[in-house]
Design a protein around this motif. Structure first.
Motif, short mmCIF file in Angstrom:
data_model
loop_
_atom_site.label_atom_id
_atom_site.label_comp_id
_atom_site.label_asym_id
_atom_site.label_seq_id
_atom_site.Cartn_x
_atom_site.Cartn_y
_atom_site.Cartn_z
N GLN A 186 -30.80 34.96 -23.23
CA GLN A 186 -29.49 35.16 -23.86
C GLN A 186 -28.46 34.21 -23.26
OE1 GLN A 186 -27.48 38.93 -23.17
NE2 GLN A 186 -26.57 38.87 -25.21
N THR A 187 -28.52 34.04 -21.94
CA THR A 187 -27.61 33.12 -21.25
C THR A 187 -27.80 31.69 -21.76
OG1 THR A 187 -27.64 34.50 -19.29
CG2 THR A 187 -26.94 32.23 -18.97
N GLU A 188 -29.05 31.29 -21.94
CA GLU A 188 -29.33 29.92 -22.39
C GLU A 188 -28.86 29.71 -23.83
OE1 GLU A 188 -33.52 29.36 -21.50
OE2 GLU A 188 -33.15 29.71 -19.38
N VAL A 189 -29.08 30.70 -24.68
CA VAL A 189 -28.64 30.59 -26.07
C VAL A 189 -27.11 30.62 -26.13
CG1 VAL A 189 -28.56 31.84 -28.27
CG2 VAL A 189 -30.74 31.40 -27.16
N GLN A 190 -26.51 31.45 -25.29
CA GLN A 190 -25.04 31.51 -25.27
C GLN A 190 -24.45 30.16 -24.86
OE1 GLN A 190 -23.17 34.91 -23.27
NE2 GLN A 190 -21.59 33.51 -22.55
N GLU A 212 -21.83 28.03 -27.00
CA GLU A 212 -20.52 27.64 -26.46
C GLU A 212 -20.33 26.13 -26.49
OE1 GLU A 212 -20.66 29.85 -22.76
OE2 GLU A 212 -18.94 31.04 -23.40
N GLU A 213 -21.43 25.42 -26.30
CA GLU A 213 -21.34 23.96 -26.25
C GLU A 213 -21.23 23.33 -27.64
OE1 GLU A 213 -23.90 20.35 -24.28
OE2 GLU A 213 -24.27 22.39 -23.60
N LEU A 233 -17.47 23.78 -33.04
CA LEU A 233 -17.54 23.35 -34.44
C LEU A 233 -16.92 24.39 -35.36
CD1 LEU A 233 -21.13 21.83 -34.85
CD2 LEU A 233 -18.95 20.62 -34.97
N PHE A 234 -17.17 25.66 -35.03
CA PHE A 234 -16.59 26.76 -35.82
C PHE A 234 -15.06 26.68 -35.81
CE2 PHE A 234 -14.84 31.16 -35.55
CZ PHE A 234 -15.05 31.54 -36.86
N LEU A 235 -14.48 26.43 -34.63
CA LEU A 235 -13.02 26.41 -34.51
C LEU A 235 -12.40 25.23 -35.27
CD1 LEU A 235 -12.58 27.43 -30.75
CD2 LEU A 235 -12.35 28.88 -32.78
#
Lengths: 20, 134
Positions: free
Chosen positions: B109-113, B117-118, B123-125
């Motif tokens: 989960q940490t790796e996917v998060q 985030e990166e 891109l969403f913002l």
């Protein structure tokens, strides 16, 4: 017995934020 | 009070704590073909909440196997590509040995998060879907 997919969907929904 | 859409720009967690924000972000990810990243992230959180002793052990095992099969096992998937080989092995061992502790998916989960985030979150913002909402 729940199928694996139902179980997964239930799990995802349980963690999503609820309507405020 | 700060409008919700502005709060979502503060941090990924402020976005994922909000139902509308989560739904909008998921729509964006679906367009980008990577909604599985978010579904996996929430599946990991849901799995952790399913503490041992609550409900049957069989259900936890079945769920762990379902998460592993759907997101981690197939190397071409958006989640599998962002989870390190050692982390995948760890999860596979947990599932195969039927010793599934609540933290089994924490590292994945940490790796996917980190990937969200990166890449996806910035891109969403900048996306039309967010800017129109905001």
């Amino acid at each position: 017995i729940d199928s694996e997919d139902d179980l997964l969907q239930e799990c995802i929904s349980s963690a999503m934020p609820k309507k405020k | 009070p700060t409008p919700p859409a502005l709060r979502w720009a503060g941090s990924l967690h402020s976005l994922l704590d909000d139902r509308d924000g989560t739904q909008l972000f998921r729509s964006f990810l679906r367009e980008e073909g990577c909604a599985d990243l978010l579904d996996f992230w929430f599946a990991c959180s849901g799995f952790r909440k399913l503490a041992p002793g609550e409900g049957s052990e069989e259900k936890r095992l079945k769920l762990a196997r379902a998460i592993y099969k759907k997101y981690v096992l197939h190397g071409a998937g958006v989640v599998a590509r962002r989870v390190k080989p050692a982390t995948k092995s760890f999860i596979r061992d947990c599932v195969l040995r039927q010793l599934v502790d609540p933290a089994a998916f924490d590292q994945a989960q940490t790796e996917v998060q980190a990937a969200i985030e990166e890449h996806s979150y910035p891109l969403f913002l900048k996306s039309d879907i967010y800017l129109e909402y905001a």
